[in-house]
Design a protein around this motif. Structure first.
Motif, PDB file in Angstrom:
ATOM      1  N   ILE A  14       2.581   3.648  -8.681  1.00 39.38           N
ATOM      2  CA  ILE A  14       1.460   4.154  -7.906  1.00 39.38           C
ATOM      3  C   ILE A  14       0.270   3.219  -8.129  1.00 39.38           C
ATOM      4  O   ILE A  14       0.135   2.624  -9.200  1.00 39.38           O
ATOM      5  CB  ILE A  14       1.124   5.613  -8.308  1.00 39.38           C
ATOM      6  N   THR A  15      -0.566   3.064  -7.108  1.00 37.90           N
ATOM      7  CA  THR A  15      -1.754   2.227  -7.240  1.00 37.90           C
ATOM      8  C   THR A  15      -2.838   3.020  -7.967  1.00 37.90           C
ATOM      9  O   THR A  15      -2.799   4.259  -7.988  1.00 37.90           O
ATOM     10  CB  THR A  15      -2.280   1.794  -5.862  1.00 37.90           C
ATOM     11  N   PRO A  16      -3.814   2.343  -8.553  1.00 35.59           N
ATOM     12  CA  PRO A  16      -4.903   3.070  -9.225  1.00 35.59           C
ATOM     13  C   PRO A  16      -5.625   4.043  -8.303  1.00 35.59           C
ATOM     14  O   PRO A  16      -5.966   5.161  -8.706  1.00 35.59           O
ATOM     15  CB  PRO A  16      -5.837   1.958  -9.710  1.00 35.59           C
ATOM     16  N   SER A  17      -5.857   3.653  -7.045  1.00 38.43           N
ATOM     17  CA  SER A  17      -6.549   4.558  -6.116  1.00 38.43           C
ATOM     18  C   SER A  17      -5.678   5.769  -5.780  1.00 38.43           C
ATOM     19  O   SER A  17      -6.189   6.886  -5.634  1.00 38.43           O
ATOM     20  CB  SER A  17      -6.963   3.825  -4.846  1.00 38.43           C
ATOM     21  N   GLY A  18      -4.375   5.585  -5.653  1.00 33.87           N
ATOM     22  CA  GLY A  18      -3.470   6.706  -5.400  1.00 33.87           C
ATOM     23  C   GLY A  18      -3.434   7.663  -6.577  1.00 33.87           C
ATOM     24  O   GLY A  18      -3.419   8.889  -6.402  1.00 33.87           O
ATOM     25  N   TYR A  19      -3.449   7.120  -7.781  1.00 30.54           N
ATOM     26  CA  TYR A  19      -3.461   7.952  -8.990  1.00 30.54           C
ATOM     27  C   TYR A  19      -4.740   8.781  -9.043  1.00 30.54           C
ATOM     28  O   TYR A  19      -4.702   9.983  -9.309  1.00 30.54           O
ATOM     29  CB  TYR A  19      -3.338   7.063 -10.231  1.00 30.54           C
ATOM     30  N   LEU A  27       5.090  11.347 -14.336  1.00 28.26           N
ATOM     31  CA  LEU A  27       6.082  10.308 -14.056  1.00 28.26           C
ATOM     32  C   LEU A  27       5.462   9.008 -13.540  1.00 28.26           C
ATOM     33  O   LEU A  27       6.140   7.983 -13.472  1.00 28.26           O
ATOM     34  CB  LEU A  27       7.085  10.811 -13.014  1.00 28.26           C
ATOM     35  N   ALA A  28       4.187   9.058 -13.173  1.00 33.90           N
ATOM     36  CA  ALA A  28       3.548   7.910 -12.532  1.00 33.90           C
ATOM     37  C   ALA A  28       3.357   6.744 -13.495  1.00 33.90           C
ATOM     38  O   ALA A  28       3.019   6.923 -14.655  1.00 33.90           O
ATOM     39  CB  ALA A  28       2.200   8.327 -11.963  1.00 33.90           C
ATOM     40  N   GLU A  29       3.593   5.564 -12.945  1.00 34.36           N
ATOM     41  CA  GLU A  29       3.283   4.337 -13.667  1.00 34.36           C
ATOM     42  C   GLU A  29       2.314   3.553 -12.794  1.00 34.36           C
ATOM     43  O   GLU A  29       2.681   3.047 -11.731  1.00 34.36           O
ATOM     44  CB  GLU A  29       4.535   3.507 -13.941  1.00 34.36           C
ATOM     45  N   VAL A  30       1.063   3.500 -13.249  1.00 35.32           N
ATOM     46  CA  VAL A  30       0.012   2.853 -12.472  1.00 35.32           C
ATOM     47  C   VAL A  30       0.203   1.341 -12.526  1.00 35.32           C
ATOM     48  O   VAL A  30       0.320   0.755 -13.600  1.00 35.32           O
ATOM     49  CB  VAL A  30      -1.384   3.242 -13.002  1.00 35.32           C
ATOM     50  N   VAL A  31       0.248   0.734 -11.343  1.00 33.83           N
ATOM     51  CA  VAL A  31       0.397  -0.715 -11.214  1.00 33.83           C
ATOM     52  C   VAL A  31      -0.804  -1.223 -10.433  1.00 33.83           C
ATOM     53  O   VAL A  31      -1.031  -0.813  -9.296  1.00 33.83           O
ATOM     54  CB  VAL A  31       1.706  -1.086 -10.476  1.00 33.83           C
ATOM     55  N   ASP A  32      -1.570  -2.095 -11.054  1.00 36.44           N
ATOM     56  CA  ASP A  32      -2.762  -2.644 -10.421  1.00 36.44           C
ATOM     57  C   ASP A  32      -2.390  -3.882  -9.607  1.00 36.44           C
ATOM     58  O   ASP A  32      -2.068  -4.927 -10.174  1.00 36.44           O
ATOM     59  CB  ASP A  32      -3.800  -2.998 -11.480  1.00 36.44           C
ATOM     60  N   PRO A  33      -2.438  -3.783  -8.269  1.00 37.00           N
ATOM     61  CA  PRO A  33      -2.051  -4.923  -7.442  1.00 37.00           C
ATOM     62  C   PRO A  33      -3.030  -6.087  -7.523  1.00 37.00           C
ATOM     63  O   PRO A  33      -2.687  -7.213  -7.161  1.00 37.00           O
ATOM     64  CB  PRO A  33      -1.980  -4.357  -6.030  1.00 37.00           C
ATOM     65  N   SER A  34      -4.240  -5.857  -8.031  1.00 32.56           N
ATOM     66  CA  SER A  34      -5.222  -6.944  -8.075  1.00 32.56           C
ATOM     67  C   SER A  34      -4.818  -8.065  -9.036  1.00 32.56           C
ATOM     68  O   SER A  34      -5.368  -9.159  -8.966  1.00 32.56           O
ATOM     69  CB  SER A  34      -6.609  -6.405  -8.446  1.00 32.56           C
ATOM     70  N   VAL A  35      -3.841  -7.821  -9.914  1.00 31.01           N
ATOM     71  CA  VAL A  35      -3.381  -8.886 -10.819  1.00 31.01           C
ATOM     72  C   VAL A  35      -2.721 -10.021 -10.033  1.00 31.01           C
ATOM     73  O   VAL A  35      -2.604 -11.127 -10.544  1.00 31.01           O
ATOM     74  CB  VAL A  35      -2.418  -8.356 -11.919  1.00 31.01           C
ATOM     75  N   HIS A  36      -2.297  -9.739  -8.802  1.00 26.81           N
ATOM     76  CA  HIS A  36      -1.662 -10.759  -7.959  1.00 26.81           C
ATOM     77  C   HIS A  36      -2.648 -11.380  -6.978  1.00 26.81           C
ATOM     78  O   HIS A  36      -2.240 -12.136  -6.085  1.00 26.81           O
ATOM     79  CB  HIS A  36      -0.483 -10.164  -7.186  1.00 26.81           C
TER      80      HIS A  36
END
Length: 185
Positions: free
Chosen positions: A31-36, A96-105
């Motif tokens: 999940i993205t940080p904003s979705g979380y 269950l959520a694992e926050v993945v920050d897309p800004s690292v890419h």
């Protein structure tokens, strides 16, 4: 038999889980940080505002006496069950959520989770989508789940690549035109 006399079952409590897209076996609930934040805000709204308001209404309605024909009490209890069901569902999804920050890419031209991708099909029609978590997808806003066929097909491709998407109507060639990520905060 009238629905009013039918007891609700435990299966009714799992309705939200059955309506939620399943998480693939062995996969994480990315999940993205904003979705979380959005899901967490909804959960806090239900716990801190909505549920206490309904509890007040049910308490007031119960104090009026005969509960069997008391509409405020009956509908209040039903709404309370709906809120409790939603709270349980959101709590499970956040656990269950694992926050993945897309800004690292940010700055990368390769497609990963969180990418906003513009592509064109064989007819030259351009589409823009963002790859998000299962609990965030909204096709009308161009947000597709990372487990969707289009997301799985284009993941790890780069700008300029051509990929083959297999659909029920056949195969389709897609050219990746642009890949972007949100800037780091």
């Amino acid at each position: 038999m009238n629905k009013a006399f039918v007891k609700e079952t435990e299966q009714d409590d799992d309705d939200d889980v059955q309506l939620a897209p399943p998480i693939p076996a062995g996969a994480k609930n990315y999940i993205t940080p904003s979705g979380y934040r959005r899901i967490k805000d909804e959960l806090l709204q239900l716990i801190d505002v909505d549920r206490p308001e309904v509890v007040k209404v049910v308490h007031w309605a119960a104090s009026n006496g005969d509960r069997s024909e008391n509409g405020d009490y009956i509908y209040g209890k039903r709404r309370l069950r709906e809120i409790d069901r939603r709270i349980r569902f959101l709590t499970k999804r956040l656990d269950l959520a694992e926050v993945v920050d897309p800004s690292v890419h940010h700055g990368s031209d390769q497609i990963f989770f969180g990418a906003t991708v513009t592509y064109s099909n064989q007819d030259g029609v351009e589409n823009t989508i963002t790859i998000v978590g299962i609990d965030e997808f909204d096709p009308l806003k161009g947000k597709v789940s990372w487990i969707s066929p289009i997301a799985r097909t284009i993941t790890k491709a780069r700008e300029g690549d051509t990929v083959t998407l297999h659909t029920p109507t056949g195969t389709e060639e897609l050219e990746i035109l642009e890949v972007s990520y949100p800037a780091p905060e």
